[in-house]
Design a protein around this motif. Structure first.
Motif, PDB file in Angstrom:
ATOM      1  N   UNK A 118      61.574  44.020  45.600  1.00 29.08           N
ATOM      2  CA  UNK A 118      60.408  44.266  44.750  1.00 29.08           C
ATOM      3  C   UNK A 118      59.321  43.234  45.026  1.00 29.08           C
ATOM      4  N   UNK A 119      58.057  43.573  44.779  1.00 33.02           N
ATOM      5  CA  UNK A 119      56.979  42.591  44.989  1.00 33.02           C
ATOM      6  C   UNK A 119      57.003  41.484  43.952  1.00 33.02           C
ATOM      7  N   UNK A 120      56.432  40.357  44.304  1.00 31.37           N
ATOM      8  CA  UNK A 120      56.310  39.247  43.363  1.00 31.37           C
ATOM      9  C   UNK A 120      55.028  39.327  42.556  1.00 31.37           C
ATOM     10  N   UNK A 121      53.974  39.918  43.164  1.00 33.30           N
ATOM     11  CA  UNK A 121      52.675  39.989  42.495  1.00 33.30           C
ATOM     12  C   UNK A 121      52.083  41.381  42.695  1.00 33.30           C
ATOM     13  N   UNK A 122      51.439  41.884  41.653  1.00 31.40           N
ATOM     14  CA  UNK A 122      50.810  43.201  41.680  1.00 31.40           C
ATOM     15  C   UNK A 122      49.359  43.054  41.232  1.00 31.40           C
ATOM     16  N   UNK A 123      48.439  43.541  42.054  1.00 30.49           N
ATOM     17  CA  UNK A 123      47.011  43.540  41.736  1.00 30.49           C
ATOM     18  C   UNK A 123      46.568  44.972  41.446  1.00 30.49           C
ATOM     19  N   UNK A 124      45.769  45.167  40.395  1.00 32.71           N
ATOM     20  CA  UNK A 124      45.147  46.457  40.110  1.00 32.71           C
ATOM     21  C   UNK A 124      43.635  46.273  40.008  1.00 32.71           C
ATOM     22  N   UNK A 125      42.891  47.190  40.601  1.00 32.58           N
ATOM     23  CA  UNK A 125      41.430  47.153  40.566  1.00 32.58           C
ATOM     24  C   UNK A 125      40.911  48.483  40.047  1.00 32.58           C
ATOM     25  N   UNK A 126      40.035  48.435  39.059  1.00 28.68           N
ATOM     26  CA  UNK A 126      39.472  49.650  38.476  1.00 28.68           C
ATOM     27  C   UNK A 126      38.172  49.996  39.190  1.00 28.68           C
ATOM     28  N   UNK A 127      38.244  51.030  40.013  1.00 33.65           N
ATOM     29  CA  UNK A 127      37.047  51.503  40.718  1.00 33.65           C
ATOM     30  C   UNK A 127      36.245  52.472  39.849  1.00 33.65           C
ATOM     31  N   UNK A 128      36.958  53.194  38.985  1.00 36.59           N
ATOM     32  CA  UNK A 128      36.292  54.108  38.059  1.00 36.59           C
ATOM     33  C   UNK A 128      37.110  54.186  36.781  1.00 36.59           C
ATOM     34  N   UNK A 129      36.453  54.002  35.636  1.00 37.93           N
ATOM     35  CA  UNK A 129      37.144  53.994  34.339  1.00 37.93           C
ATOM     36  C   UNK A 129      36.836  55.269  33.572  1.00 37.93           C
ATOM     37  N   UNK A 130      37.834  55.806  32.840  1.00 40.88           N
ATOM     38  CA  UNK A 130      37.564  56.963  31.984  1.00 40.88           C
ATOM     39  C   UNK A 130      36.485  56.641  30.961  1.00 40.88           C
ATOM     40  N   UNK A 131      35.688  57.622  30.642  1.00 43.59           N
ATOM     41  CA  UNK A 131      34.593  57.409  29.705  1.00 43.59           C
ATOM     42  C   UNK A 131      35.078  57.403  28.263  1.00 43.59           C
ATOM     43  N   UNK A 132      34.420  56.592  27.440  1.00 44.87           N
ATOM     44  CA  UNK A 132      34.675  56.600  25.999  1.00 44.87           C
ATOM     45  C   UNK A 132      36.099  56.232  25.654  1.00 44.87           C
ATOM     46  N   UNK A 133      36.682  56.993  24.746  1.00 44.64           N
ATOM     47  CA  UNK A 133      38.043  56.740  24.260  1.00 44.64           C
ATOM     48  C   UNK A 133      39.012  57.812  24.746  1.00 44.64           C
ATOM     49  N   UNK A 134      38.862  58.191  26.002  1.00 43.86           N
ATOM     50  CA  UNK A 134      39.663  59.295  26.524  1.00 43.86           C
ATOM     51  C   UNK A 134      41.021  58.864  27.053  1.00 43.86           C
ATOM     52  N   UNK A 135      41.337  57.561  26.980  1.00 41.84           N
ATOM     53  CA  UNK A 135      42.655  57.085  27.403  1.00 41.84           C
ATOM     54  C   UNK A 135      42.606  56.381  28.740  1.00 41.84           C
ATOM     55  N   UNK A 136      43.759  56.363  29.435  1.00 39.41           N
ATOM     56  CA  UNK A 136      43.849  55.755  30.752  1.00 39.41           C
ATOM     57  C   UNK A 136      44.058  54.250  30.745  1.00 39.41           C
ATOM     58  N   UNK A 137      44.420  53.673  29.581  1.00 39.01           N
ATOM     59  CA  UNK A 137      44.636  52.230  29.525  1.00 39.01           C
ATOM     60  C   UNK A 137      45.885  51.830  30.325  1.00 39.01           C
ATOM     61  N   UNK A 193      50.090  45.016  46.599  1.00 38.94           N
ATOM     62  CA  UNK A 193      51.358  44.367  46.289  1.00 38.94           C
ATOM     63  C   UNK A 193      51.633  43.227  47.267  1.00 38.94           C
ATOM     64  N   UNK A 194      52.157  42.127  46.717  1.00 37.53           N
ATOM     65  CA  UNK A 194      52.446  40.947  47.536  1.00 37.53           C
ATOM     66  C   UNK A 194      53.806  40.366  47.165  1.00 37.53           C
ATOM     67  N   UNK A 195      54.430  39.718  48.130  1.00 33.52           N
ATOM     68  CA  UNK A 195      55.693  39.030  47.877  1.00 33.52           C
ATOM     69  C   UNK A 195      55.439  37.683  47.201  1.00 33.52           C
ATOM     70  N   UNK A 196      56.421  37.252  46.393  1.00 34.88           N
ATOM     71  CA  UNK A 196      56.375  35.925  45.818  1.00 34.88           C
ATOM     72  C   UNK A 196      56.833  34.882  46.819  1.00 34.88           C
ATOM     73  N   UNK A 197      56.671  33.623  46.444  1.00 39.55           N
ATOM     74  CA  UNK A 197      57.113  32.543  47.313  1.00 39.55           C
ATOM     75  C   UNK A 197      58.625  32.588  47.510  1.00 39.55           C
ATOM     76  N   UNK A 198      59.335  33.084  46.506  1.00 35.72           N
ATOM     77  CA  UNK A 198      60.784  33.259  46.597  1.00 35.72           C
ATOM     78  C   UNK A 198      61.158  34.420  45.685  1.00 35.72           C
TER      79      UNK A 198
END
Length: 396
Positions: free
Chosen positions: A146-165, A372-377
């Protein structure tokens, strides 16, 4: 509150990051075993003294902070960092940002979701339809590597209160809550671990899922015969390097026109320990597994399909009452990150969990990319049995 991350007065071109407060639905203060006043996520943005940073100064700042492992240390405390108001506008700039941390890219062996490459070490986070809910989990809990670190980037967000959190929670806090409320469950997990039995098919099992070739077939060439394909797949499985604790078998499948399905069974530790502190953490997707299974039994359509069967390590069923309490505690300790376009979330995958809430609208209304990236250990062992220590995959 974390003080501003000042770097050096001799280089005013670099960014000073300052923490800021999010609504209580998006951010909370963690309990035991985290230090007092530890927030998840720790939210950071450029201070007023660092207006309109460029991508170049952003990268230089991250690299400078990482010379002393400043951000890695914050991740090991908070579990999750949020970066906001940075000039990250594409898969390419996101890739450049993640590489600045200095981690080693993670190679997923046995992937269960489809992640086509969009930029170096960048893929879609998940391409399941909008109505599918993905409950809190550590990334890749059903496989040994499994990866040690996970990055997420939001390129486009749902409008208003439509969910997707994106739900966020602490695996360290989860362990302590579960041990307090159902100590017998923790004892069973420590003694037995789990059997994770994952089914792979040549065809896609669900929308957004991976095929057998995507999971293990990176060396397969078009036109090769079935026996050659199998040999190349088995070679990849052996890279897990866990001997008897990972087994596989080919099974006849009348529903897969392309050939036999593959069943891979791992005996895995759910309880692992954090490097540096030796604190126990629940590294798992069992709450998601339980919720998906429960939803499917009720005819629900909002849950993700389970491609892995989860049992105790001795092959017996995990009591449903334990899983129900685990899911309830997970709900109680999570926050829901409401995305703004350009946001980046960084997870220490050993001690923090994530997920995905459904949203109203079309698939393209929410675009979140992952790296996704590996941890140091690898995480440490909790116990002395042969299966409790995961290892890094052998070289390809």
């Amino acid at each position: 509150m974390t003080p501003p991350l000042n770097l050096t007065n001799t280089n005013p071109s670099l960014i000073t990051f300052e923490p800021f407060t999010l609504p209580p639905t998006n951010q909370r203060t963690l309990t035991t075993p985290h230090p007092p006043h530890t927030q998840i996520p720790l939210a950071l943005k450029p201070s007023s003294s660092s207006p309109n940073p460029t991508l170049e100064t952003t990268i230089q700042t991250i690299q400078t902070l990482q010379k002393t492992n400043t951000l890695t240390t914050l991740l090991s405390t908070h579990g999750t960092l949020l970066f906001r108001s940075l000039p990250i506008t594409s898969a390419t700039s996101f890739s450049t940002f993640t590489q600045a941390f200095g981690f080693h890219p993670h190679e997923i062996i046995g992937i269960v979701v489809n992640r086509p490459t969009l930029a170096p070490n960048v893929s879609p986070a998940n391409e399941a339809p909008p109505h599918i809910r993905i409950y809190n989990h550590n990334e890749s809990p059903q496989v040994p590597h499994a990866p040690g670190y996970v990055f997420f980037y939001c390129q486009k967000a749902p409008k208003g209160n439509s969910g997707g959190e994106t739900p966020i929670s602490s695996s360290l806090e989860l362990f302590n809550r579960v041990k307090k409320e159902i100590p017998g469950f923790v004892e069973e997990l420590a003694e037995k671990g789990i059997l994770s039995r994952v089914v792979y098919k040549w065809g896609k099992q669900y929308e957004g899922g991976s095929t057998l070739r995507e999971a293990f077939g990176k060396e397969i060439l078009d036109g090769e015969d079935e026996e050659t394909k199998k040999q190349k797949i088995e070679k990849q499985i052996k890279r897990y390097g866990r001997g008897e604790w990972t087994r596989f078998e080919w099974v006849d499948d009348d529903h897969d026109a392309e050939g036999q399905s593959l069943v891979v069974t791992h005996q895995l530790p759910v309880i692992r320990t954090q490097s540096g502190t030796n604190l126990p953490t629940l590294f798992t997707g069992l709450a998601a597994y339980y919720r998906n299974k429960l939803g499917a039994a009720k005819g629900g359509k909002a849950e993700r399909k389970n491609v892995a069967t989860q049992l105790y390590g001795d092959g017996t069923d995990i009591p449903e009452e334990y899983l129900a309490i685990l899911a309830r505690i997970t709900d109680e300790i999570r926050v829901l990150h409401k995305w703004e376009e350009g946001d980046v979330l960084v997870f220490d995958n050993v001690i923090a969990q994530h997920g995905r809430e459904p949203w109203e609208g079309e698939q393209g209304d929410r675009v979140v990319l992952a790296s996704l990236y590996d941890g140091e250990c690898v995480p440490g062992a909790y116990g002395s049995q042969g299966w409790v220590q995961v290892v890094k995959a052998l070289g390809g």
